[in-house]
Design an enzyme around this catalytic site. Sequence first.
Site, short mmCIF file in Angstrom:
data_model
loop_
_atom_site.label_atom_id
_atom_site.label_comp_id
_atom_site.label_asym_id
_atom_site.label_seq_id
_atom_site.Cartn_x
_atom_site.Cartn_y
_atom_site.Cartn_z
N ARG A 1 -86.36 87.96 158.22
CA ARG A 1 -85.52 87.29 157.61
C ARG A 1 -84.10 87.99 157.23
O ARG A 1 -84.30 89.26 156.71
CB ARG A 1 -86.10 86.72 156.19
N GLN B 1 -89.34 74.93 146.94
CA GLN B 1 -89.96 75.80 146.02
C GLN B 1 -90.34 75.64 144.57
O GLN B 1 -91.10 76.38 143.73
CB GLN B 1 -88.94 77.30 146.26
N ARG C 1 -92.91 85.14 150.35
CA ARG C 1 -91.63 84.61 150.36
C ARG C 1 -90.91 85.13 148.85
O ARG C 1 -91.86 85.70 148.05
CB ARG C 1 -91.35 83.26 150.71
N GLY C 2 -89.54 85.17 148.71
CA GLY C 2 -89.04 85.55 147.40
C GLY C 2 -88.66 87.19 147.94
O GLY C 2 -89.54 87.93 148.45
N ALA C 3 -87.47 87.44 147.52
CA ALA C 3 -86.76 88.68 147.99
C ALA C 3 -87.67 89.88 147.59
O ALA C 3 -88.15 90.87 148.43
CB ALA C 3 -85.56 88.99 147.16
N ASP D 1 -81.16 87.00 145.96
CA ASP D 1 -82.00 87.61 147.20
C ASP D 1 -80.84 88.69 147.53
O ASP D 1 -81.30 89.70 148.16
CB ASP D 1 -81.99 86.55 148.18
N ASN E 1 -78.30 83.62 146.58
CA ASN E 1 -79.61 83.13 145.87
C ASN E 1 -79.73 81.59 146.98
O ASN E 1 -79.11 81.23 147.40
CB ASN E 1 -79.55 82.77 144.55
O1 MRU Z 1 -86.41 81.49 150.82
P1 MRU Z 1 -87.16 82.13 149.62
O2 MRU Z 1 -88.03 81.13 148.94
O3 MRU Z 1 -87.72 83.29 150.32
O4 MRU Z 1 -85.88 82.35 148.81
C1 MRU Z 1 -86.35 82.72 147.39
C2 MRU Z 1 -85.22 82.82 146.52
O5 MRU Z 1 -84.04 82.22 146.81
C3 MRU Z 1 -85.33 83.50 144.94
O6 MRU Z 1 -84.73 82.87 144.21
C4 MRU Z 1 -85.03 84.97 145.37
O7 MRU Z 1 -85.85 85.35 146.30
C5 MRU Z 1 -85.23 85.71 143.79
S1 MRU Z 1 -87.12 85.64 143.51
C6 MRU Z 1 -87.19 86.85 142.91
#
Ligand code: MRU
Length: 372
Positions: free
Chosen positions: A90, A203, A53-55, A243, A253
């Site tokens: 996603r 998270q 996960r995470g963009a 994101d 985000n």
């Molecule tokens: O739903 P997730 O855990 O994938 O969401 C992640 C976030 O919202 C982070 O803050 C975002 O991706 C930036 S991380 C480099």
Amino acid sequence: MKVDGVHHRTIGPAGEGAAVVIIDQTHLPHSFVKARLETVGQVADAITHMRVRGAPLIGATAAFGMWLALEADPSQGGLRGAKDLLLATRPTAVNLAWALERVFKSVAPLPPPERASAALEEALRLSEEDVEINRALGLNGLPLIRQAWQRAGKCRPVNVLTHCNAGWLATVDWGTALAPVYMAHDQGIPVHVWVDETRPRLQGALTAWELASHGVPHTVVADNAGGHLMQHGKVDLCIVGSDRTTAAGDVCNKIGTYLKALAALDCGVPFHVALPHPTIDWSISDGLEEIPIEERDAGEVTDVAGLKGGALETVRIFQQDTPVANPAFDVTPARLITSLITDKGVCAAGEEGLLSLFPERGLDSHASEGED
Ligand code: MRU
């Protein structure tokens, strides 16, 4: 970054056979488990169910997914099918579409037998770039922490508040919002991080685990505590990830980011967003209207998983059939953001600021989604 003194990245090729190895984040913070993915279906499932996960990491994972798909079926149909499958995993983080488009464009002109190896090369290139981008972003954000330390008379740690996990687990390495924090810590600037728990997926547990693994002092707080901490002067600056950032500097985000930005403005606390350039969606300007917000399963809100007697258990915390909504992201308008920290530098949140760092994206040349 290091876990128990050993350097790890969140994703990479397995080294033998057509497979990638990921850190399965659904096991964290209780156990550190790596998993092997061998098919594009497994990759799509890992993204959908947030094993990764995470963009930025979603983008890199999808790129490797294209490689695995093309190993199995390099035809034009296979290529399009893989892209569509991964794109549907996603909807919010633009890095996914960006990475898929990049691999697609690099392999589509090639004869099918050459596509899989070209896709692997592109996925590796993209991963290495992610590490370098985040390192640059960290170096650009570091002065903001150093200045806060100077303002505090260098006599106490700098208190940073962060939301969600925008650390190395959300990228291939370094992280975005946490990259300047790690660099400050490594340079001897005392830093303490307020870690929002980040309901419903928590998270914050990943962020706390990362920070603990690296030895950075931190405290987990309930999501609702941030405003109170800011009112009482306990936060020097907020740094969060993104994101998707629009050409006008609005930031999408993790859900709850907007409320932290509102509190920060009211309390005069600088609110910074750290974003690698592939997170900018130059094709849109209105974050509220144009960014698709992922609605996730109600079970993420109604149920909570945790350790009991050494085993993971899930318990329901709401009455059966309680109506639930679970929007996973929100949009923070540029006017609430003090600055955008990017790999190209730091700028004011807004079109003018972004164009000062990315002049090639000027009005006449707004490039289409997916272009580098
Ligand atoms: O739903 P997730 O855990 O994938 O969401 C992640 C976030 O919202 C982070 O803050 C975002 O991706 C930036 S991380 C480099």
